[in-house]
Write a protein that holds these residues in place. Structure first.
Motif, short mmCIF file in Angstrom:
data_model
loop_
_atom_site.label_atom_id
_atom_site.label_comp_id
_atom_site.label_asym_id
_atom_site.label_seq_id
_atom_site.Cartn_x
_atom_site.Cartn_y
_atom_site.Cartn_z
N ARG A 18 0.84 -1.20 0.00
CA ARG A 18 0.00 0.00 0.00
C ARG A 18 0.88 1.26 0.00
NH1 ARG A 18 -0.78 4.65 2.72
NH2 ARG A 18 -0.54 3.61 4.72
N ASP A 19 1.52 1.56 1.13
CA ASP A 19 2.34 2.78 1.18
C ASP A 19 3.57 2.60 0.29
OD1 ASP A 19 2.78 5.35 2.01
OD2 ASP A 19 2.67 4.90 4.14
N GLY A 20 4.13 1.40 0.27
CA GLY A 20 5.31 1.13 -0.56
C GLY A 20 4.98 1.32 -2.02
N VAL A 206 3.27 2.51 15.39
CA VAL A 206 3.97 3.68 14.83
C VAL A 206 4.25 3.46 13.36
CG1 VAL A 206 4.96 4.62 16.93
CG2 VAL A 206 6.17 2.79 15.73
N HIS A 207 4.23 4.57 12.62
CA HIS A 207 4.34 4.51 11.17
C HIS A 207 5.18 5.71 10.75
CE1 HIS A 207 2.28 4.05 7.09
NE2 HIS A 207 2.84 5.26 7.00
N CYS A 208 6.43 5.46 10.36
CA CYS A 208 7.33 6.59 10.12
C CYS A 208 7.76 6.68 8.67
CB CYS A 208 8.58 6.44 10.99
SG CYS A 208 8.16 6.49 12.75
N HIS A 209 7.95 7.92 8.24
CA HIS A 209 8.51 8.16 6.90
C HIS A 209 9.94 8.68 7.06
CE1 HIS A 209 5.20 7.32 4.07
NE2 HIS A 209 4.48 7.37 5.19
N ASN A 210 10.69 8.54 5.96
CA ASN A 210 12.15 8.64 6.08
C ASN A 210 12.74 9.92 5.52
OD1 ASN A 210 14.41 7.28 7.01
ND2 ASN A 210 14.95 6.57 4.94
ZN ZN Z 1 2.56 6.52 5.30
#
Ligand code: ZN
Ligand code: KIV
Length: 512
Positions: A18-20, A206-210
């Motif tokens: 999904r997010d990937g 938790v859901h983090c972006h880089n």
């Molecule tokens: Zn996301």
């Protein structure tokens, strides 16, 4: 190292599909997603987010298909906090053994004012109402506060408390824009635990972006502060700079479990094969020095290091290649290698194919060994992924002939086999590969756009196999193809035909 009592079990939520998939160039079709989902199931992730069901019919079909086949993991679909989105998500996941609805709304001042054009009270009401709505459909509901790391504390506590009371079993705290830093993000989790009275009734995720390169560090800080679930993607793929790289968090926890007093349920020996599968289906490679799955992650080049590792691997190795499923010794096969050596190497590389696919692969391996002196692990993996994809060949390359020089316009003659008949076409263009693609389009009468095209040498040397990957668009659908050959033009044609074969198969009328 002593074994640890009362170790916390961290749940792993995979959003590669999904997010990937939202990252540029990583679009996957149903076949690709099923292949990745098979690997994720073997990896033993706890939740597979299959897509965003309302986003497109392709997304919906993929989530539904994944829901139908995954047995152990929960299968989730993302949806906005709106009834029609939630209905569509439920329609897609309801066939799963463990379905989950994952709904979200933004809670930061900037998102509420400019994107949602809603007041905080309206956002609160909608979040609570939509979690109740989703709970009437599904027993397992996750709620995300989008852009939480830039939201105001009192409002975060209020929303988290409200959605838990409404029935959310997991509350996800995203760092949507990758703005957080580890101490601060860990403190956010500590504060939520201290200030939300009913927090023990839900799991904190938790859901983090880089964006600042801190997604893994932020996720680990949050786990240390008490988060129970970590979200991320394989190889860290995702929008902009990507998501938390799950393999890094998993191996950090596993290697330093005494420090974290926590571990996951992941079968770490499946990490390497899963990472390779994601590279293959997305065509998105990882840098050589990427932690855990990069080509050099376990390579010791300096003499002093090599000497130390030979004397005792622990001198320079904090984890073994075997622990991620990467065989320590690179074995080279050749034309005299027998079926037994071939099968056992395939198994070492994480491929467990059925008999038909193994037979097909063995034939391809023999052909390649005739053309190349040695067949490396990388060659074998490339072949195996090609066979694993099992695209139905509605059209097949019979032969091609290319004339190219720097003095004339390149011309390609392509002969394809379609429905038992041979069809030939000649086309000219500014390059031999382009001319070949043009001839194929003319034979098939397809209107498609080539969105990306990559060529990579799989192994070094003049007899190296090349791997061509293409992304082709037809309307709202995107198709990937991959071709392997010792000839760059043949590899490119095979990749293009693979993508078009998926397109033809998907658009063929289905039997009732
Ligand atoms: Zn996301
Ligand atoms: O980054 C984000 O905020 C998300 C949520 C929708 C979970 O992907």
């Amino acid at each position: 190292m002593s074994e640890i009592q009362n170790m916390r079990r961290i749940h792993v939520f995979d959003t590669t599909l999904r997010d990937g998939e939202q990252s540029p160039g990583c679009t996957m079709n149903l076949r690709d997603k099923m292949l990745v989902a098979e690997h994720l199931e073997a990896l033993r992730v706890d939740v597979i987010e299959g897509g965003f069901a309302i986003a497109s019919s392709g997304d919906f079909e993929s989530v539904k298909a994944i829901a139908g086949f995954v047995k152990n993991a929960s299968v989730a679909s993302l949806c906005r906090a709106l009834p029609k989105d939630i209905d569509r998500a439920w329609e897609a996941v309801q066939g799963a053994k463990h379905p989950r609805i994952h709904t979200f709304i933004a809670t930061s001042p900037i998102h509420m004012e400019y994107k949602l054009k809603m007041t905080p009270d309206e956002v609160y009401q909608q979040a609570v109402a939509m979690v109740k709505y989703a709970r009437n459909l599904c027993g397992d509901v996750e709620f995300s506060l989008e852009d939480c790391s830039r939201s105001e504390r009192p409002f975060i506590y209020r929303v988290v408390e409200g959605v838990i009371a409404a029935g959310a079993r997991t509350v996800n705290i995203p760092d949507t824009v990758g703005y957080a830093v580890p101490d601060q993000f860990g403190q956010l989790i500590t504060d939520i635990r201290a200030n939300v009275p009913n927090i023990s009734q839900a799991r904190i995720s938790v859901h983090c972006h880089n964006d600042l390169g801190l997604a893994v560090a932020n996720s680990l800080a949050a786990i240390r502060a008490g988060a129970d679930q970590v979200e991320g993607t394989i190889n860290g793929i995702g929008e902009r700079a990507g998501n938390t790289a799950l393999e890094e968090v998993v191996m950090a926890l596993h290697t330093r479990r005494e420090f974290y007093q926590a571990d996951t349920g992941i079968d770490t020996t499946k990490i390497y094969a899963t990472s390779r599968c994601v590279i293959t289906v997305t065509g998105s490679r990882v840098q050589a020095n990427k932690a855990i799955v990069g080509e050099n992650a376990f390579a010791h080049e300096a003499g002093i290091h090599q000497h130390g590792v030979m004397a005792n691997p622990l001198t320079y190795e904090i984890m073994t290649p075997e622990s991620i499923g990467l065989p320590r010794n690179k074995m080279v096969l050749g034309k005299h290698s027998g079926r037994h050596a071939f099968e056992s190497r395939l198994g070492d590389l994480g491929f467990h194919l059925d008999e038909a696919r193994t037979n097909e692969l063995f034939g391809k391996f023999k052909d390649l060994a005739d053309r190349k002196k040695t067949v490396s692990d990388a060659d074998l993996e490339a072949l195996a992924h090609g066979v694993q994809t099992m695209v139905v060949e509605r059209v097949k390359l019979d032969r091609f002939n290319v004339t190219a020089s720097n003095a004339i316009t390149p011309v390609s003659t392509i002969r394809l086999e379609r429905d038992g008949k041979l069809v030939e076409q000649v086309a000219a263009s500014d390059g031999p590969i382009n001319a070949s693609f043009k001839a194929i389009n003319q034979i098939l009468g397809l209107k498609v756009t080539l969105e990306s095209f990559q060529l990579n040498a799989i192994t070094g040397g003049t007899d190296a196999q090349c791997e061509a990957t293409v992304r082709v668009r037809s309307g709202e659908h995107v198709y990937h193809g991959r071709g392997i050959s010792t000839d760059v033009i043949e590899g490119s044609i095979l990749a293009y035909l693979q993508a078009l074969n998926v397109l033809l198969e998907e658009s063929a009328p289905k039997q009732a």
